[in-house]
Design a protein around this motif. Structure first.
Motif, PDB file in Angstrom:
ATOM      1  N   ALA A 122       0.933  -1.102   0.203  1.00 24.18           N
ATOM      2  CA  ALA A 122       0.193  -0.102  -0.037  1.00 24.18           C
ATOM      3  C   ALA A 122       1.106   1.306  -0.258  1.00 24.18           C
ATOM      4  N   ASP A 123       2.456   1.198   0.351  1.00 26.86           N
ATOM      5  CA  ASP A 123       3.024   2.484  -0.059  1.00 26.86           C
ATOM      6  C   ASP A 123       2.636   3.132  -0.886  1.00 26.86           C
ATOM      7  N   ARG A 124       2.744   4.464  -0.986  1.00 23.10           N
ATOM      8  CA  ARG A 124       3.362   4.857  -2.524  1.00 23.10           C
ATOM      9  C   ARG A 124       4.147   6.266  -2.526  1.00 23.10           C
ATOM     10  N   LEU A 125       3.809   7.266  -3.444  1.00 25.63           N
ATOM     11  CA  LEU A 125       4.620   7.880  -3.853  1.00 25.63           C
ATOM     12  C   LEU A 125       3.806   9.130  -4.320  1.00 25.63           C
ATOM     13  N   ALA A 126       3.422  10.593  -4.059  1.00 27.75           N
ATOM     14  CA  ALA A 126       3.100  12.123  -3.883  1.00 27.75           C
ATOM     15  C   ALA A 126       4.055  12.929  -4.751  1.00 27.75           C
ATOM     16  N   ALA A 127       3.733  13.833  -5.659  1.00 29.20           N
ATOM     17  CA  ALA A 127       4.943  14.359  -5.745  1.00 29.20           C
ATOM     18  C   ALA A 127       3.575  15.004  -6.739  1.00 29.20           C
ATOM     19  N   GLY A 128       4.126  17.062  -6.883  1.00 39.00           N
ATOM     20  CA  GLY A 128       3.464  18.206  -8.099  1.00 39.00           C
ATOM     21  C   GLY A 128       2.070  17.788  -7.831  1.00 39.00           C
ATOM     22  N   ARG A 129       1.289  17.463  -8.398  1.00 35.26           N
ATOM     23  CA  ARG A 129      -0.200  17.669  -8.603  1.00 35.26           C
ATOM     24  C   ARG A 129      -0.953  15.922  -8.104  1.00 35.26           C
ATOM     25  N   ILE A 130      -0.098  15.179  -7.979  1.00 42.24           N
ATOM     26  CA  ILE A 130      -0.948  13.863  -7.440  1.00 42.24           C
ATOM     27  C   ILE A 130      -0.555  13.035  -5.965  1.00 42.24           C
ATOM     28  N   GLY A 131      -1.305  13.761  -4.986  1.00 40.43           N
ATOM     29  CA  GLY A 131      -1.377  13.927  -3.711  1.00 40.43           C
ATOM     30  C   GLY A 131      -1.914  12.589  -3.511  1.00 40.43           C
ATOM     31  N   ALA A 132      -2.148  12.460  -2.022  1.00 41.73           N
ATOM     32  CA  ALA A 132      -2.374  11.197  -1.599  1.00 41.73           C
ATOM     33  C   ALA A 132      -3.135   9.718  -2.634  1.00 41.73           C
ATOM     34  N   ARG A 133      -4.503  10.653  -2.679  1.00 40.13           N
ATOM     35  CA  ARG A 133      -5.731   9.766  -3.661  1.00 40.13           C
ATOM     36  C   ARG A 133      -5.288   9.548  -5.106  1.00 40.13           C
ATOM     37  N   GLN A 134      -3.901  10.346  -5.994  1.00 36.60           N
ATOM     38  CA  GLN A 134      -3.487   9.811  -6.555  1.00 36.60           C
ATOM     39  C   GLN A 134      -2.644   8.879  -6.642  1.00 36.60           C
ATOM     40  N   ALA A 135      -2.284   8.409  -5.928  1.00 38.84           N
ATOM     41  CA  ALA A 135      -0.555   8.148  -5.208  1.00 38.84           C
ATOM     42  C   ALA A 135      -0.320   6.560  -6.093  1.00 38.84           C
ATOM     43  N   ALA A 136       0.519   7.331  -6.468  1.00 40.98           N
ATOM     44  CA  ALA A 136       1.325   5.500  -7.217  1.00 40.98           C
ATOM     45  C   ALA A 136       2.565   4.928  -6.683  1.00 40.98           C
ATOM     46  N   ARG A 137       2.732   3.634  -7.296  1.00 38.46           N
ATOM     47  CA  ARG A 137       4.208   3.069  -6.575  1.00 38.46           C
ATOM     48  C   ARG A 137       5.174   3.855  -7.225  1.00 38.46           C
ATOM     49  N   ALA A 138       5.219   4.408  -8.778  1.00 42.74           N
ATOM     50  CA  ALA A 138       6.326   4.862  -9.404  1.00 42.74           C
ATOM     51  C   ALA A 138       5.246   6.399 -10.835  1.00 42.74           C
ATOM     52  N   ILE A 139       5.900   7.087 -10.281  1.00 40.52           N
ATOM     53  CA  ILE A 139       5.923   8.581 -10.697  1.00 40.52           C
ATOM     54  C   ILE A 139       6.831   8.921 -12.006  1.00 40.52           C
ATOM     55  N   ARG A 140       6.551   9.541 -12.667  1.00 40.13           N
ATOM     56  CA  ARG A 140       7.994   9.947 -14.050  1.00 40.13           C
ATOM     57  C   ARG A 140       7.878  11.013 -14.025  1.00 40.13           C
ATOM     58  N   PHE A 141       9.258  11.913 -13.971  1.00 39.88           N
ATOM     59  CA  PHE A 141       9.952  13.260 -14.051  1.00 39.88           C
ATOM     60  C   PHE A 141      10.180  14.098 -15.215  1.00 39.88           C
ATOM     61  N   PRO A 142      10.211  14.479 -15.394  1.00 43.64           N
ATOM     62  CA  PRO A 142      10.478  15.393 -16.795  1.00 43.64           C
ATOM     63  C   PRO A 142      12.611  16.016 -16.050  1.00 43.64           C
ATOM     64  N   LEU A 143      13.043  15.832 -17.722  1.00 47.09           N
ATOM     65  CA  LEU A 143      14.590  16.673 -17.310  1.00 47.09           C
ATOM     66  C   LEU A 143      13.564  18.105 -17.742  1.00 47.09           C
ATOM     67  N   CYS A 144      13.363  19.578 -17.049  1.00 44.12           N
ATOM     68  CA  CYS A 144      13.087  20.595 -18.290  1.00 44.12           C
ATOM     69  C   CYS A 144      14.547  21.088 -18.838  1.00 44.12           C
ATOM     70  N   ARG A 145      13.923  21.969 -19.924  1.00 42.20           N
ATOM     71  CA  ARG A 145      15.044  22.806 -20.326  1.00 42.20           C
ATOM     72  C   ARG A 145      14.909  24.053 -20.213  1.00 42.20           C
ATOM     73  N   ASP A 146      15.377  25.419 -20.541  1.00 42.68           N
ATOM     74  CA  ASP A 146      15.361  27.003 -20.870  1.00 42.68           C
ATOM     75  C   ASP A 146      13.963  26.883 -22.330  1.00 42.68           C
ATOM     76  N   PRO A 147      13.891  27.930 -21.874  1.00 44.01           N
ATOM     77  CA  PRO A 147      12.602  27.450 -22.941  1.00 44.01           C
ATOM     78  C   PRO A 147      13.206  28.215 -24.069  1.00 44.01           C
ATOM     79  N   GLU A 148      13.458  29.457 -23.991  1.00 41.81           N
ATOM     80  CA  GLU A 148      14.946  30.272 -25.122  1.00 41.81           C
ATOM     81  C   GLU A 148      15.770  29.128 -26.018  1.00 41.81           C
ATOM     82  N   THR A 149      16.728  28.659 -25.186  1.00 39.15           N
ATOM     83  CA  THR A 149      17.934  27.882 -25.456  1.00 39.15           C
ATOM     84  C   THR A 149      17.706  26.009 -25.522  1.00 39.15           C
ATOM     85  N   ARG A 150      16.265  26.411 -25.223  1.00 36.47           N
ATOM     86  CA  ARG A 150      16.450  24.608 -25.392  1.00 36.47           C
ATOM     87  C   ARG A 150      17.565  23.633 -24.312  1.00 36.47           C
TER      88      ARG A 150
END
Length: 179
Positions: free
Chosen positions: A108-136
């Motif tokens: 029953a252990d879960r992960l929560a992050a960002g807009r994923i709270g306890a209700r939507q918590a999951a065993r796995a979450i994908r996190f993007p690597l962000c890029r500078d909007p101007e230079t990419r």
């Protein structure tokens, strides 16, 4: 410059409260967050400081060193989990981001992050690597994460770069002296 424990607790409370419920989503789907959910982004040439860090491949967790955690938030009526909160950095070597999974421990252990709270918590979450909007240009991206545990004990965290078969794992003790 230190990251105050109060800031970590505030982020953890916000993450966990985003979808509080005694019911836990039992699906094993991998949820995804977006760059808008990140705490901040910075150039690879100016990495943020880390504290009691645990490095797993292209991810560095703050305050999640592989030793017994003593600063665990206890369960409440709104969030029926022990909450182990951490900031972490997705390094530019991740190229496209990472998937973080919970292995072993209570099912029953879960992960929560960002807009994923306890209700939507999951065993796995994908996190993007962000890029500078101007230079990419890829940027080190910091997120907050909560490990929501039904009981104190040991769990294994796994980090897998998106598009890679390589996986990095560490066993974490939460509220107990050893695993």
């Amino acid at each position: 410059m230190g990251v105050p424990a109060l800031a970590i607790a505030a982020i953890a409370a916000a993450i966990a409260a985003a979808g509080t419920s005694a019911a836990v989503n039992r699906t094993s789907a991998t949820h995804a967050v977006t760059c808008a959910d990140s705490v901040y982004q910075t150039s690879a040439s100016a990495p943020p400081p880390t504290y009691e860090a645990l490095k797993l491949g292209p991810v560095t967790f703050n305050h999640l060193a592989a030793h017994a955690r003593k600063d665990i938030s206890p369960p409440t009526s709104n969030v029926p989990f022990f909450n182990v909160a951490s900031f972490f950095n997705v390094l530019t070597s991740a190229r496209r981001g990472v998937t973080i999974r919970l292995l072993h421990g209570d099912r029953a252990d879960r992960l929560a992050a960002g807009r994923i709270g306890a209700r939507q918590a999951a065993r796995a979450i994908r996190f993007p690597l962000c890029r500078d909007p101007e230079t990419r240009t890829p940027q080190i991206t910091q997120y907050g994460i909560s490990f929501l545990l039904r009981k104190q004990g040991c769990f294994t965290v796994e980090v897998q770069p998106v598009g890679s078969l390589h996986r990095y794992r560490a066993k974490i003790s939460a509220g107990v002296s050893r695993c």
